[in-house]
Design an enzyme around this catalytic site. Structure first.
Site, PDB file in Angstrom:
ATOM      1  N   ILE A 212      26.302  32.721  48.544  1.00  0.00           N
ATOM      2  CA  ILE A 212      27.206  33.857  48.354  1.00  0.00           C
ATOM      3  C   ILE A 212      28.073  33.567  47.125  1.00  0.00           C
ATOM      4  O   ILE A 212      28.829  32.585  47.122  1.00  0.00           O
ATOM      5  CB  ILE A 212      28.128  34.082  49.577  1.00  0.00           C
ATOM      6  CG1 ILE A 212      27.295  34.170  50.883  1.00  0.00           C
ATOM      7  CG2 ILE A 212      28.988  35.315  49.378  1.00  0.00           C
ATOM      8  CD1 ILE A 212      26.354  35.350  50.948  1.00  0.00           C
ATOM      9  N   HIS A 213      27.934  34.397  46.099  1.00  0.00           N
ATOM     10  CA  HIS A 213      28.736  34.131  44.905  1.00  0.00           C
ATOM     11  C   HIS A 213      29.080  35.387  44.098  1.00  0.00           C
ATOM     12  O   HIS A 213      29.915  35.342  43.210  1.00  0.00           O
ATOM     13  CB  HIS A 213      28.009  33.164  43.966  1.00  0.00           C
ATOM     14  CG  HIS A 213      26.902  33.822  43.195  1.00  0.00           C
ATOM     15  ND1 HIS A 213      25.636  33.999  43.712  1.00  0.00           N
ATOM     16  CD2 HIS A 213      26.880  34.371  41.955  1.00  0.00           C
ATOM     17  CE1 HIS A 213      24.888  34.614  42.816  1.00  0.00           C
ATOM     18  NE2 HIS A 213      25.610  34.857  41.738  1.00  0.00           N
ATOM     19  N   ARG A 214      28.429  36.509  44.402  1.00  0.00           N
ATOM     20  CA  ARG A 214      28.586  37.667  43.530  1.00  0.00           C
ATOM     21  C   ARG A 214      29.988  38.244  43.645  1.00  0.00           C
ATOM     22  O   ARG A 214      30.555  38.346  44.714  1.00  0.00           O
ATOM     23  CB  ARG A 214      27.522  38.725  43.851  1.00  0.00           C
ATOM     24  CG  ARG A 214      27.369  39.765  42.738  1.00  0.00           C
ATOM     25  CD  ARG A 214      26.089  40.547  42.882  1.00  0.00           C
ATOM     26  NE  ARG A 214      24.907  39.756  42.592  1.00  0.00           N
ATOM     27  CZ  ARG A 214      24.307  39.702  41.402  1.00  0.00           C
ATOM     28  NH1 ARG A 214      24.818  40.344  40.383  1.00  0.00           N
ATOM     29  NH2 ARG A 214      23.226  38.994  41.242  1.00  0.00           N
ATOM     30  N   ARG A 247      33.361  29.611  42.813  1.00  0.00           N
ATOM     31  CA  ARG A 247      34.135  30.841  42.923  1.00  0.00           C
ATOM     32  C   ARG A 247      34.347  31.225  44.383  1.00  0.00           C
ATOM     33  O   ARG A 247      35.446  31.619  44.790  1.00  0.00           O
ATOM     34  CB  ARG A 247      33.442  31.997  42.191  1.00  0.00           C
ATOM     35  CG  ARG A 247      34.230  33.317  42.284  1.00  0.00           C
ATOM     36  CD  ARG A 247      33.366  34.524  41.967  1.00  0.00           C
ATOM     37  NE  ARG A 247      32.908  34.485  40.595  1.00  0.00           N
ATOM     38  CZ  ARG A 247      31.675  34.787  40.199  1.00  0.00           C
ATOM     39  NH1 ARG A 247      30.766  35.138  41.104  1.00  0.00           N
ATOM     40  NH2 ARG A 247      31.346  34.739  38.940  1.00  0.00           N
TER      41      ARG A 247
END
Length: 366
Positions: A212-214, A247
């Site tokens: 999960i990074h978007r 992030r």
């Protein structure tokens, strides 16, 4: 006649893609008996991903030549990052005077490289052209549309990518469109026998791999919490392994979201470790564009926690499932996958010779 290519990369997936074409360039040069049609490649690493686990490790593992230029541009707003990249890439292009600038995907590095080249009247080739999410709120969508429009060679991985360009009127425009297959398929074929279990980590097979990074998820506390709540429920059934993007880690702390202890959070891993995780998974849950395809390459069903995807053919063929940030739909889809059968006997992304075709098109283009 020899040609010089400047390749611009900066984000994690681009390292893998560039490795395929760099290897094809080397094989092409080795096949020559004289230096006619020789290709010289110079690599600019913008520094967009600066953590060692997110960039340097790829150059070591993927046999990519060391970057000739490292701009070290990161940790800025979109505008500042793109502007600084544009300025610094232009300096390199004025020095190197290449015949081509080669860009990949849809990052700030992509659009900055294409813009810098075009303003200097240098030809631009875009790998992964024609992809569309049809969501202009995504910075990636803006980047890919603008890059396509100013490129001279558009390398489309799929039929749907070509059709997107046709729908936008490219039949009457000047760029050459080539449906060449997907460089990531080349990479999966080449590297799968080099898969390595993440060092020092006790992991089982039959795991659920998640990334999960978007930004659309990490910058929205409600979406991020829903996704991690869904992963928590699934982790009660199967081991969930999540290499945590910097992030995402930052935003979880900022929002006060504590992931379930059942979710096995690990540091970001290199490409060979990611292949091992893929090969030993039963399902992928991600918001990554590249990992959706890699799941398909390794015959793994994918649950995509986004509202749309560029890889529409995966949805159409029932191997990828869009659930957005809907926790209940994520869990329901996962249970259906566990109890169902998915046919991966599909040829959607070429025959594994995309890198070679890209090189030949760059040589023959007039």
């Amino acid at each position: 006649m020899s040609k010089k290519i400047v390749t611009v990369i900066g984000a994690r997936p681009q390292f893998v893609k560039a490795a395929v074409v760099s290897r094809a360039i080397n094989l092409h040069n080795k096949s020559l008996t004289k230096r006619d049609n020789w290709i010289e490649e110079k690599i600019i690493h913008t520094g967009q991903h600066f953590d060692n686990n997110m960039s340097e490790i790829f150059f070591k593992q993927m046999e990519i030549p060391k970057p000739d230029f490292n701009l070290e541009i990161n940790s800025m707003s979109h505008g500042a990052m793109t502007g600084n990249m544009l300025m610094e890439i232009e300096k390199v292009l004025l020095l190197e005077k290449p015949d081509w600038v080669l860009v990949y995907g849809d990052t700030n590095s992509t659009i900055a490289g294409a813009l810098a080249a075009k303003k200097l009247h240098i030809k631009v080739a875009h790998v992964e052209a024609g992809l569309r999410s049809f969501n202009m709120q995504m910075p990636e969508e803006v980047n890919r549309i603008l890059t396509d429009r100013i490129s001279d060679l558009l390398f489309c991985p799929t039929e749907s990518a070509v059709q997107n360009l046709m729908d936008e009127g490219y039949a009457s425009l000047s760029p050459k469109i080539v449906q060449c297959g997907d460089v990531m398929n080349d990479a999966a074929i080449y590297y799968k026998n080099l898969a390595v279990k993440p060092h020092g980590i006790d992991l089982d097979a039959n795991l659920v791999l998640s990334t999960i990074h978007r930004q659309e998820n990490t910058d929205n506390p409600k979406k991020l919490k829903n996704i991690f709540d869904g992963l928590a429920e699934i982790s009660k059934i199967n081991q969930v392994v999540l290499p945590l993007h910097p992030r995402t880690s930052k935003m979880l702390k900022e929002y006060g979201i504590t992931p379930s202890k059942n979710i096995r959070i690990i540091e970001p891993v290199g490409y060979f470790e990611m292949i091992w995780l893929l090969m030993n998974s039963i399902c992928v849950i991600t918001d990554s564009g590249g990992l959706q395809k890699e799941a398909f390459f390794f015959d793994k069903p994918c649950i995509t926690v986004r509202e749309e995807t560029e890889w529409t053919e995966l949805i159409e063929h029932g191997v990828n499932f869009l659930v957005g940030s809907n926790k209940d739909l994520m869990i329901k889809t996962f249970n259906q996958i566990l109890n169902g059968h998915i046919d991966f006997n599909l040829n959607l992304y070429g025959d594994g010779h995309t890198g070679k075709q890209i090189v030949q098109e760059l040589i023959s283009f007039e």
